[in-house]
Design an enzyme around this catalytic site. Structure first.
Site, mmCIF file in Angstrom:
data_model
loop_
_atom_site.group_PDB
_atom_site.id
_atom_site.type_symbol
_atom_site.label_atom_id
_atom_site.label_comp_id
_atom_site.label_asym_id
_atom_site.label_seq_id
_atom_site.Cartn_x
_atom_site.Cartn_y
_atom_site.Cartn_z
ATOM 1 N N GLY A 9 125.817 119.821 17.439
ATOM 2 C CA GLY A 9 126.730 120.922 17.122
ATOM 3 C C GLY A 9 127.327 120.726 15.738
ATOM 4 O O GLY A 9 127.002 119.768 15.025
ATOM 5 N N PHE A 10 128.206 121.633 15.394
ATOM 6 C CA PHE A 10 128.786 121.606 14.049
ATOM 7 C C PHE A 10 129.587 120.321 13.801
ATOM 8 O O PHE A 10 129.247 119.520 12.910
ATOM 9 C CB PHE A 10 129.644 122.871 13.881
ATOM 10 C CG PHE A 10 130.646 122.812 12.786
ATOM 11 C CD1 PHE A 10 130.260 122.524 11.482
ATOM 12 C CD2 PHE A 10 131.994 123.043 13.053
ATOM 13 C CE1 PHE A 10 131.198 122.467 10.459
ATOM 14 C CE2 PHE A 10 132.929 122.999 12.048
ATOM 15 C CZ PHE A 10 132.541 122.703 10.746
ATOM 16 N N ILE A 11 130.605 120.063 14.611
ATOM 17 C CA ILE A 11 131.422 118.863 14.371
ATOM 18 C C ILE A 11 130.627 117.610 14.735
ATOM 19 O O ILE A 11 130.632 116.610 14.010
ATOM 20 C CB ILE A 11 132.747 118.905 15.181
ATOM 21 C CG1 ILE A 11 133.512 120.195 14.887
ATOM 22 C CG2 ILE A 11 133.616 117.687 14.841
ATOM 23 C CD1 ILE A 11 134.773 120.389 15.723
ATOM 24 N N ASP A 14 122.424 116.636 23.705
ATOM 25 C CA ASP A 14 122.776 118.017 23.381
ATOM 26 C C ASP A 14 121.787 118.950 24.058
ATOM 27 O O ASP A 14 120.580 118.698 24.029
ATOM 28 C CB ASP A 14 122.753 118.213 21.852
ATOM 29 C CG ASP A 14 123.555 119.421 21.413
ATOM 30 O OD1 ASP A 14 123.279 120.525 21.910
ATOM 31 O OD2 ASP A 14 124.464 119.267 20.581
ATOM 32 N N GLY A 58 124.533 124.288 19.758
ATOM 33 C CA GLY A 58 124.119 123.388 18.675
ATOM 34 C C GLY A 58 122.717 123.739 18.210
ATOM 35 O O GLY A 58 122.070 124.625 18.777
ATOM 36 N N ALA A 117 137.135 115.753 22.829
ATOM 37 C CA ALA A 117 137.587 116.778 21.887
ATOM 38 C C ALA A 117 138.232 117.902 22.675
ATOM 39 O O ALA A 117 137.572 118.596 23.437
ATOM 40 C CB ALA A 117 136.395 117.305 21.090
ATOM 41 N N TYR A 162 139.281 129.490 28.535
ATOM 42 C CA TYR A 162 138.895 128.385 27.649
ATOM 43 C C TYR A 162 140.070 127.421 27.483
ATOM 44 O O TYR A 162 139.921 126.203 27.621
ATOM 45 C CB TYR A 162 138.459 128.938 26.289
ATOM 46 C CG TYR A 162 138.099 127.869 25.292
ATOM 47 C CD1 TYR A 162 136.998 127.051 25.502
ATOM 48 C CD2 TYR A 162 138.855 127.676 24.143
ATOM 49 C CE1 TYR A 162 136.656 126.057 24.590
ATOM 50 C CE2 TYR A 162 138.515 126.700 23.227
ATOM 51 C CZ TYR A 162 137.420 125.894 23.449
ATOM 52 O OH TYR A 162 137.105 124.911 22.547
ATOM 53 N N LYS A 196 140.136 123.514 28.799
ATOM 54 C CA LYS A 196 140.414 122.367 27.920
ATOM 55 C C LYS A 196 141.653 121.612 28.409
ATOM 56 O O LYS A 196 141.742 120.384 28.291
ATOM 57 C CB LYS A 196 140.599 122.833 26.472
ATOM 58 C CG LYS A 196 139.284 123.180 25.794
ATOM 59 C CD LYS A 196 138.484 121.898 25.585
ATOM 60 C CE LYS A 196 137.194 122.106 24.855
ATOM 61 N NZ LYS A 196 136.401 120.877 24.719
#
Ligand code: UDP
Length: 326
Positions: free
Chosen positions: A10-12, A31, A36, A121, A153, A157
């Site tokens: 993914g991005f991060i 992944d 991603g 995260a 969401y 989290k």
């Protein structure tokens, strides 16, 4: 050190993988490529200095066999895999809830079983719709009704955070949670709604920049490389374990001002188009008006400060987006 990064394509996650490889770690990526992309890690796979220490596993965190194998052989886990992006969550609410709640529980359970340290995260979304700033880790949280699906969401989290704290209390798991505030930078896709990649690609195509609502809502953007540095600092710090930390920038900006800055920084001839929320999103959408972190807690513990200002972030995102356009 052997590092497992869930969501490492993914991005991060891919920026984190790069930083870990560059400091000499062996990096295992798990992944499912749902949001991603292999494009994110291709430069790492093609770099002869790094590729021999990078191992990619195409699988979901919901597969216990994959977790069993990888958590077992790694020293530390960064759990970055999650459903991301407001648009993605509104379109795939069931999958998002399952990945975020069951997936995180599965990762934490394996880490507890093998006694591996783990960072999870989380997101500034957990604060909900506050108007005050800055937000501190001990603030109350305020959500809208369950008919507004965005809050699923935030709630998922939040459950991840509780689950992490519970594993720490009941099983002695070494876990730290990072609440990330609008992480941005090269390789972020606009496909799931994220504002900076969307506005930058619109500006480079000289198309109107789509500003939702009246554009007065604010965000505090954080450069992905700064975020990676914060995450690595937190997981290495024994006093961070069993605790939660904001990770974010310091420059609050309205989305309208952001659009103007992007137009200036890219030399675009685009104009700004104000789009009412009801035309941009399904009826079960609700925006957050303001989101600014208090980062004194992580600063006091690890010395972390975000080093990259918004102008630098924008010029870097614009430079890379131009390169990708060819
Ligand atoms: N936004 C916008 N135009 C876009 C995409 C997003 O005005 O093309 C707004 C969005 O409504 C929100 C802000 O930009 O107020 C940040 O959106 P993003 O999805 O990047 O992050 P989040 O809402 O999760 O903070």
């Amino acid at each position: 050190m052997r590092v497992l990064i869930t969501g490492g394509a993914g991005f991060i996650g891919s920026h984190l993988a790069q930083a870990c490889l560059e400091r000499g770690d062996e990096v295992y990526i798990l992944d499912d490529l749902s949001t991603g992309s292999l494009d994110n890690i291709r430069p790492l796979q093609e770099n002869p200095d790094l590729s021999g220490r990078l191992f990619f596993h195409h699988d979901t965190i919901l597969n216990p066999d994959a977790l069993l194998e990888l958590v077992g052989i790694c020293d530390v886990v960064f759990h970055m895999a999650a459903a991301v992006g407001v648009r993605y969550i509104l379109e795939n609410p069931l999958h998002s809830i399952r990945i975020n709640i069951q997936g995180t529980d599965a990762v934490l359970a394996e880490c507890a079983r093998f006694k591996k340290r783990v960072l999870i995260a989380s997101s500034s979304e957990v604060y909900g719709k506050h108007l005050h700033a800055p937000l501190t880790e001990t603030d109350n949280i305020i959500y809208g009704p369950t008919s507004k699906f965005r809050w699923s969401y935030a709630a998922s989290k939040l459950m991840d955070e509780f689950t992490a704290l519970a594993y720490h209390r009941n099983r002695g798991l070494e876990v730290v949670t990072a609440r990330l505030f609008n992480t941005v930078g090269p390789r972020q896709t606009g496909a799931y709604g994220m504002v900076i990649p969307r506005l930058v690609s619109q500006a480079l195509a000289n198309e109107p920049l789509t500003v939702y609502g009246d554009g007065s809502q604010t965000r505090t953007f954080t450069y992905v490389k700064d975020v990676v540095e914060a995450l690595m600092g937190l997981v290495d710090h024994p006093e961070a374990l069993g605790d939660i930390f904001n990770v974010g920038g310091t420059e609050e900006i309205s989305i309208r001002d952001l659009a103007e800055r992007i137009i200036r920084a890219s030399g675009s001839s685009s104009e700004i188009r104000i789009i009412p929320y009801e035309d941009a999103f399904p009826a079960d959408f609700e925006d957050m008006q303001r989101r600014v972190p208090d980062i004194s807690k992580i600063l006091a513990l690890t010395g972390f400060v975000p080093r990259t200002d918004l102008d630098t972030i924008l010029s870097e995102v614009i430079r890379v987006a131009r390169e990708e356009m060819g």
